[in-house]
Design an enzyme around this catalytic site. Structure first.
Site, PDB file in Angstrom:
ATOM      1  N   PRO A  30       8.735  24.474  69.384  1.00 10.21           N
ATOM      2  CA  PRO A  30       9.799  25.347  70.007  1.00 10.21           C
ATOM      3  C   PRO A  30       9.604  26.370  70.923  1.00 10.21           C
ATOM      4  O   PRO A  30      10.432  27.263  71.327  1.00 10.21           O
ATOM      5  CB  PRO A  30      10.249  25.955  68.556  1.00 10.21           C
ATOM      6  CG  PRO A  30       8.794  26.035  67.988  1.00 10.21           C
ATOM      7  CD  PRO A  30       8.211  24.858  68.240  1.00 10.21           C
ATOM      8  N   HIS A 190       9.125  31.772  71.460  1.00  9.57           N
ATOM      9  CA  HIS A 190       9.712  30.806  70.615  1.00  9.57           C
ATOM     10  C   HIS A 190      11.208  30.905  71.075  1.00  9.57           C
ATOM     11  O   HIS A 190      11.812  31.842  70.868  1.00  9.57           O
ATOM     12  CB  HIS A 190       9.653  31.178  68.832  1.00  9.57           C
ATOM     13  CG  HIS A 190      10.016  30.374  68.082  1.00  9.57           C
ATOM     14  ND1 HIS A 190      11.088  29.943  68.021  1.00  9.57           N
ATOM     15  CD2 HIS A 190       9.097  29.740  67.080  1.00  9.57           C
ATOM     16  CE1 HIS A 190      11.197  28.781  66.973  1.00  9.57           C
ATOM     17  NE2 HIS A 190       9.882  28.992  66.431  1.00  9.57           N
ATOM     18  N   HIS A 191      11.824  29.582  71.261  1.00  4.33           N
ATOM     19  CA  HIS A 191      13.042  29.616  71.573  1.00  4.33           C
ATOM     20  C   HIS A 191      14.295  29.947  70.739  1.00  4.33           C
ATOM     21  O   HIS A 191      15.308  30.225  71.001  1.00  4.33           O
ATOM     22  CB  HIS A 191      13.459  28.284  72.242  1.00  4.33           C
ATOM     23  CG  HIS A 191      14.194  28.084  73.599  1.00  4.33           C
ATOM     24  ND1 HIS A 191      15.030  29.213  74.053  1.00  4.33           N
ATOM     25  CD2 HIS A 191      14.373  27.484  74.533  1.00  4.33           C
ATOM     26  CE1 HIS A 191      15.866  29.193  74.959  1.00  4.33           C
ATOM     27  NE2 HIS A 191      15.444  27.881  75.299  1.00  4.33           N
ATOM     28  N   ALA A 192      13.805  29.772  69.508  1.00  3.52           N
ATOM     29  CA  ALA A 192      14.869  30.340  68.494  1.00  3.52           C
ATOM     30  C   ALA A 192      15.096  31.771  68.380  1.00  3.52           C
ATOM     31  O   ALA A 192      15.953  32.228  68.099  1.00  3.52           O
ATOM     32  CB  ALA A 192      14.313  29.894  66.887  1.00  3.52           C
TER      33      ALA A 192
END
Length: 226
Positions: A30, A190-192
């Site tokens: 991610p 972290h793309h979240a």
């Protein structure tokens, strides 16, 4: 150093990122990142004039910038997301035998306090042996330094399936370009938790700090540093 800073639980159900978080959180990989070079001319000459460690100075300014952006202070813990009120750092340290270790250092908005603390941490880690990372400590940024390489791209070693969400920042060999001092920097997040706008704000704030500007009013980003 333990996670003793205040943290606030994010209410995911009403969070504006809830759909983005749900989409990215279970990706096997991610993290995403960018590599650029920041202008550090003013900071470099300031450190030379004042006989200060340029490394400690730009590390300090990067941590100030990271603390200004709340997305850099988000961490995933189990099924929850927390926003830490303050984050510190960990940096790779090269030893005489050409192995490396990790030195943790505390956040201080005041550079003199920060510099004194990181000098002790670096000295202690240079004398140690082996590799004993503290995976329980997450209220920090993971830093690395490649002082011999003027890189234009960077890829981290990764263990797929792990749940860590700590931003990773790498610095390269500073160099002259058209009369300006440039510092390579790689940022992975972290793309979240973090998107392009947030990394862009970090780069802008970091470069503003290196230019010895007031970061409180820079493009309206941030209100709690220098």
């Amino acid at each position: 150093m333990k996670d003793t800073k205040n943290k606030t639980k994010i209410e995911i159900a009403t969070w504006k990122r809830r759909e983005h978080y749900a989409f990215f959180k279970n990706f096997e990989q991610p993290f995403w990142g960018v590599t650029t070079a920041v202008d550090c001319t003013e900071a470099y000459h300031y450190c030379k004039e004042k006989n200060l460690s340029f490394f400690a100075f730009y590390l300090h300014k990067s941590l100030l910038a990271a603390n200004t952006i709340k997305e850099f202070r988000y961490r995933i813990e189990g099924d929850d997301v927390f926003e830490y009120g303050e984050i510190s750092g960990s940096v790779t340290v090269l030893r005489e035998d050409e192995t490396f270790g990790f030195a943790n250092f505390a956040y201080h908005s005041n550079f003199e306090s920060f510099s004194a603390g990181i000098e002790i941490s670096l000295s202690q880690e240079k004398k140690s042996q082996g590799l004993t990372p503290d995976f329980e400590l997450i209220s920090l940024i993971h830093y690395s330094v490649l002082p011999l390489v003027n890189f234009t791209g960077f890829q981290h070693a990764q263990k797929l399936g792990t749940k860590h969400s700590i931003p990773q920042i790498v610095f390269g060999k500073f160099h002259l370009s058209e009369g300006r001092v440039k510092l390579p920097v790689s940022v992975h997040v972290h793309h979240a938790l973090c998107d392009g706008i947030h990394v862009g704000k970090f780069i802008q704030l970091f470069e503003a700090a290196l230019a010895m500007q007031n970061m409180e009013t820079y493009h309206g980003f941030g209100s709690s540093v220098v």
